[in-house]
Design a protein around this motif. Structure first.
Motif, PDB file in Angstrom:
ATOM      1  N   ASN A   1       0.738  -1.174  -0.109  1.00 21.76           N
ATOM      2  CA  ASN A   1      -0.028   0.050   0.034  1.00 21.76           C
ATOM      3  C   ASN A   1       0.796   1.142   0.019  1.00 21.76           C
ATOM      4  O   ASN A   1       1.181   1.640   1.070  1.00 21.76           O
ATOM      5  N   GLN A   2       1.345   1.501  -1.333  1.00 20.87           N
ATOM      6  CA  GLN A   2       2.149   2.787  -1.296  1.00 20.87           C
ATOM      7  C   GLN A   2       1.477   4.085  -0.559  1.00 20.87           C
ATOM      8  O   GLN A   2       2.416   5.050  -0.347  1.00 20.87           O
ATOM      9  N   ALA A   3       0.179   4.194  -0.563  1.00 18.00           N
ATOM     10  CA  ALA A   3      -0.548   5.364  -0.077  1.00 18.00           C
ATOM     11  C   ALA A   3      -0.121   5.824   1.249  1.00 18.00           C
ATOM     12  O   ALA A   3       0.102   6.668   1.892  1.00 18.00           O
ATOM     13  N   ILE A   4       0.387   4.671   2.310  1.00 14.03           N
ATOM     14  CA  ILE A   4       0.671   4.848   3.594  1.00 14.03           C
ATOM     15  C   ILE A   4       2.048   5.000   3.859  1.00 14.03           C
ATOM     16  O   ILE A   4       2.535   5.690   4.611  1.00 14.03           O
ATOM     17  N   VAL A   5       2.937   4.686   2.737  1.00 10.25           N
ATOM     18  CA  VAL A   5       4.327   5.049   2.701  1.00 10.25           C
ATOM     19  C   VAL A   5       4.500   6.655   2.308  1.00 10.25           C
ATOM     20  O   VAL A   5       5.221   7.176   3.088  1.00 10.25           O
ATOM     21  N   ASP A   6       3.567   7.132   1.344  1.00 12.07           N
ATOM     22  CA  ASP A   6       3.664   8.483   0.960  1.00 12.07           C
ATOM     23  C   ASP A   6       3.137   9.275   2.213  1.00 12.07           C
ATOM     24  O   ASP A   6       3.286  10.322   2.394  1.00 12.07           O
ATOM     25  N   ASP A   7       1.886   8.754   2.809  1.00 16.91           N
ATOM     26  CA  ASP A   7       1.389   9.576   3.839  1.00 16.91           C
ATOM     27  C   ASP A   7       0.933   8.627   5.015  1.00 16.91           C
ATOM     28  O   ASP A   7      -0.119   8.244   5.206  1.00 16.91           O
ATOM     29  N   PRO A   8       1.920   8.337   5.900  1.00 19.69           N
ATOM     30  CA  PRO A   8       1.888   7.494   7.079  1.00 19.69           C
ATOM     31  C   PRO A   8       0.880   7.990   8.158  1.00 19.69           C
ATOM     32  O   PRO A   8       0.300   7.009   8.840  1.00 19.69           O
ATOM     33  N   ALA A   9       0.429   9.053   8.153  1.00 19.47           N
ATOM     34  CA  ALA A   9      -0.663   9.586   8.696  1.00 19.47           C
ATOM     35  C   ALA A   9      -2.022   9.010   8.560  1.00 19.47           C
ATOM     36  O   ALA A   9      -2.817   8.574   9.472  1.00 19.47           O
ATOM     37  N   LYS A  10      -2.150   8.355   7.258  1.00 20.80           N
ATOM     38  CA  LYS A  10      -3.507   7.568   7.033  1.00 20.80           C
ATOM     39  C   LYS A  10      -3.610   6.449   8.013  1.00 20.80           C
ATOM     40  O   LYS A  10      -4.859   5.939   8.020  1.00 20.80           O
ATOM     41  N   VAL A  11      -2.466   5.790   8.533  1.00 18.94           N
ATOM     42  CA  VAL A  11      -2.681   4.657   9.259  1.00 18.94           C
ATOM     43  C   VAL A  11      -3.321   5.058  10.434  1.00 18.94           C
ATOM     44  O   VAL A  11      -4.188   4.056  11.022  1.00 18.94           O
ATOM     45  N   ASN A  12      -3.091   6.187  11.277  1.00 13.74           N
ATOM     46  CA  ASN A  12      -3.989   6.513  12.333  1.00 13.74           C
ATOM     47  C   ASN A  12      -5.264   6.566  11.901  1.00 13.74           C
ATOM     48  O   ASN A  12      -6.297   6.472  12.939  1.00 13.74           O
ATOM     49  N   SER A  13      -5.725   7.173  10.561  1.00 16.37           N
ATOM     50  CA  SER A  13      -7.132   7.449  10.465  1.00 16.37           C
ATOM     51  C   SER A  13      -8.028   6.382  10.073  1.00 16.37           C
ATOM     52  O   SER A  13      -9.201   6.507  10.528  1.00 16.37           O
ATOM     53  N   ASP A  14      -7.442   5.246   9.647  1.00 19.97           N
ATOM     54  CA  ASP A  14      -8.016   4.243   8.983  1.00 19.97           C
ATOM     55  C   ASP A  14      -7.426   2.844   9.093  1.00 19.97           C
ATOM     56  O   ASP A  14      -7.178   2.435   8.046  1.00 19.97           O
ATOM     57  N   PRO A  15      -7.080   2.334  10.251  1.00 20.26           N
ATOM     58  CA  PRO A  15      -5.829   1.436  10.295  1.00 20.26           C
ATOM     59  C   PRO A  15      -6.435   0.058   9.552  1.00 20.26           C
ATOM     60  O   PRO A  15      -5.840  -0.758   9.226  1.00 20.26           O
ATOM     61  N   GLU A  16      -7.819  -0.406   9.968  1.00 23.10           N
ATOM     62  CA  GLU A  16      -8.426  -1.485   9.648  1.00 23.10           C
ATOM     63  C   GLU A  16      -9.089  -1.643   8.408  1.00 23.10           C
ATOM     64  O   GLU A  16      -9.966  -2.518   8.089  1.00 23.10           O
ATOM     65  N   ASN A  17      -8.826  -0.629   7.521  1.00 24.62           N
ATOM     66  CA  ASN A  17      -9.568  -0.557   6.185  1.00 24.62           C
ATOM     67  C   ASN A  17      -8.542  -0.087   5.144  1.00 24.62           C
ATOM     68  O   ASN A  17      -7.824  -0.903   4.460  1.00 24.62           O
TER      69      ASN A  17
END
Length: 126
Positions: A77-93
């Motif tokens: 999931n390159q999107a979370i490498v580019d914007d790691p904060a996404k992991v905090n907002s929706d970690p299980e989807n």
């Protein structure tokens, strides 16, 4: 809808045929705090159950990401490498970490369902 299973290392896995999607749980993100860096395994690499498959760093700590089952990495999931904060907002989807082709589906049997995981998380305090 495929059942989601959980590991004692706070990863979740959702199986779809021979392919599984893996990420970290909401509980893990709460323990880590704000995620600032994610390192994912290389596509094509082989991973073993409970083996290291990446790193997540937060403002509080760095933590290894483990793979709940053995297999071959087929997508990141390159999107979370580019914007790691996404992991905090929706970690299980949306903020899943990687997809893998499972080599041994029976390894799923040792993982917890949602209720078991919630109980484990409360009792272990981790």
């Amino acid at each position: 809808m495929s059942e989601v299973k959980y590991s004692k290392e706070h990863e979740w896995i959702k199986l779809d045929g021979d392919t599984a999607v893996v990420g970290i749980t909401q509980h893990a993100t709460e323990m880590l705090g704000d995620i600032v860096f994610v390192e994912l395994p290389e596509i094509g690499s082989s991973v073993v159950k409970d083996g290291n498959a990446g790193v997540v760093e937060s403002t509080k700590a760095a933590s290894d990401i483990y793979t709940p089952v053995s297999g071959e990495i087929i997508e990141n999931n390159q999107a979370i490498v580019d914007d790691p904060a996404k992991v905090n907002s929706d970690p299980e989807n949306e903020a899943w970490f990687f997809k893998l082709k499972i080599t041994d589906k029976s390894e799923m049997d040792s993982l917890m369902n949602k209720e078991e995981y919630e109980k484990f998380s409360k009792e272990s305090g981790s």
